[in-house]
Design an enzyme around this catalytic site. Structure first.
Site, short mmCIF file in Angstrom:
data_model
loop_
_atom_site.label_atom_id
_atom_site.label_comp_id
_atom_site.label_asym_id
_atom_site.label_seq_id
_atom_site.Cartn_x
_atom_site.Cartn_y
_atom_site.Cartn_z
N LYS A 66 0.82 -1.17 -0.01
CA LYS A 66 0.06 0.10 0.12
C LYS A 66 0.72 1.35 -0.09
CE LYS A 66 -3.86 1.94 2.73
NZ LYS A 66 -4.86 1.68 3.77
N SER A 96 -9.80 1.90 3.06
CA SER A 96 -8.90 2.64 2.10
C SER A 96 -7.91 1.88 1.26
CB SER A 96 -8.46 3.62 2.81
OG SER A 96 -7.27 3.02 3.92
N SER A 152 -10.08 -0.60 7.21
CA SER A 152 -9.42 -0.29 5.91
C SER A 152 -8.63 -1.63 5.19
CB SER A 152 -8.42 0.67 5.85
OG SER A 152 -9.17 2.27 5.94
#
Length: 485
Positions: A79, A154, A178
């Protein structure tokens, strides 16, 4: 089956038998990226050159007769809020569009040490604020199961990459759901470990008392192997727990006879989609057949988790994001009148709407006249929620709920309704407030869209969650389902 569709442990077997090379796996994943990335858009940065160098190093070890770890040569996506030395790290924000960190996050270093192959940096909601990856400052990511729908957020890019075969494993971060919510929406396994079990050093902070790094995998066996790599004490992180190393694969026993699992009625309330509820009930039935004792329980303070979270998280965010001022790194607006004007213009042009909204919320709740009424009260509610979990775990080995109240929703459907978007995390937020571990795993399809089941456990008891999840997985087909893109 194509190499990009296999699990890490399946690929490891082929590697050790010398039926394939690490470079073969890396090439298969990049070929898959070339096929589908234009449709899915999981990545912000690809690192093919470095990946091929790493894969060749693993192949040299194998050729020299050296033993390799279970994740050596396995492609992993990171990420884009984890620092990667020499590789752009943007947090999907215009304000960090050109930031190249001088060091790597501890989790990234551990991945390198395990000889995993980093494929690239994945898209996300800007600064990890969002539940759909629509808040990225660069582009949308699409759900591999239905390209008109969101992947969740997210960590939407990390979830979509694993689901689409653009990575075998990925790392994300979880502040209020997330990792687990996008894992549910994309039909993969996602885990938020206990707060403090995985180092946050090098993770760009959103809400420091809630953030936690965790993995996305295709199945529970891979999850255990990744936890073996990334968990552990780190002196660089003052919140890192000093616990002895655990081999998480020992919990993959396919036996849950006599285990007690609670289902909080507050998590199965009116807002849950009927088809999601149906799949959760079917999974409960399967767990009962496998010998677990599953019963309804109550977590009376659940309704207060959402408002408490959005006060605590935004307050911490307004403090953490004060460092982006155009002076030290990132976007700097040149046509400013003076220093204060440069601060204002850099921040207003660099941050997206959702980030600005949360900074304003947090600044307001911390302001002199409202601190006691909002922020302090939210901290007290957080304690009550933690006590709910403590009481439940005196009786139960784990708690069970839907991960998300719905399956993946259409892109653009909730963009103009932030409250509706925030409610996507209604089942996941309490876990972050309590600091406990939770795992999401697939439990079926509704209208050909994945449904996720969440298991929540005692602090530092990831093993019990893996045991239950593995048993359910071994007796169902859900983690073997793949989308057609």
């Amino acid at each position: 089956m194509d190499l990009f569709q296999l699990t890490a442990h399946q690929l490891h077997q082929l590697l050790t038998k010398k039926e394939i090379s690490a470079l073969d796996i890396t090439e298969a994943v990049y070929n898959r990226i070339e096929q589908v990335e234009d449709k899915v858009k999981s990545y912000l940065t690809l690192t093919r050159e470095q990946a091929e160098i790493k894969a060749r190093q693993v192949d040299q070890k194998i050729a020299a007769g050296e033993s390799i770890g279970p994740l050596a040569g396995i492609p992993i996506a990171i990420k884009d809020n984890m620092c990667t030395q020499g590789i752009r790290t943007t947090c999907a924000s215009k304000i960090l569009y050109n930031f190249v960190p001088p060091y790597s996050a501890t989790s990234v270093e551990k991945v390198y040490t395990a000889d995993m192959v980093m494929v690239g940096k994945t898209n996300m909601d800007e600064f990890a604020m969002g539940s759909s990856t629509e808040n990225s400052g660069f582009h949308l990511t699409h759900n591999p199961w239905d390209l008109d729908r969101v992947p969740g957020g997210s960590s939407g890019g990390s979830a979509a990459a694993v689901a689409a075969g653009e990575a075998i494993i990925s790392l994300g971060s979880d502040t209020g759901g997330s990792i687990r919510q996008p894992a549910a929406l994309c039909g993969v396994v996602g885990m938020k470990p206990t707060y403090g079990s995985v180092s946050r050093y090098g993770l760009v902070a959103y809400a420091s008392s809630l953030d936690q790094i965790g993995p996305f995998t295709r199945d529970v066996t891979d999850m255990a192997h990744v936890l073996n790599v990334i968990c552990g004490h780190d002196p660089m992180d003052s919140t890192s727990a000093n616990l002895k190393q655990t081999d998480y694969t020992q919990f993959l026993t396919n036996d849950i006879k006599g285990m007690k699992i609670g289902v909080p009625r507050e998590y199965m309330a009116d807002g849950i989609d009927p088809q999601v509820r149906e799949k959760i009930k079917a999974a409960i039935q399967k767990l009962t057949e496998l010998g677990a004792h599953v019963e309804e329980t109550s977590m009376p303070h659940t309704d207060y988790a959402m408002p408490a979270y959005y006060l605590i998280a935004t307050a911490e965010a307004s403090s953490n994001l004060a460092r982006y001022d155009g002076v030290r790194y990132g976007l700097r607006v040149e046509e400013a009148r003076d220093l204060v004007d440069m601060f204002m213009r850099s921040r207003s042009q660099g941050f997206g709407d959702e980030v600005k909204r949360r900074i304003m919320l947090g600044t307001y709740s911390l302001s002199a006249g409202y601190y006691d009424a909002y922020y302090l009260k939210a901290l007290k509610v957080r304690t009550l929620i933690k006590q709910d979990f403590d009481r439940a775990f005196e009786k139960y080995d784990a708690l069970l709920s839907p991960t998300s109240p719905t399956t993946a929703f259409k892109i653009g459907e909730m963009v103009n309704d932030p409250i509706q978007m925030y409610l996507q995390d209604v089942c996941t937020i309490p876990v972050n407030l309590a600091g406990i571990p939770a795992i999401s795993l697939p439990c079926g399809l509704a209208n050909n869209l994945p449904v996720g089941l969440q298991l929540m456990g005692k602090a530092f008891d990831e093993g019990t969650l893996l045991r239950i999840a593995y048993t359910l997985e071994q007796n169902t087909e859900y983690t073997r389902l793949r989308p057609e893109i």
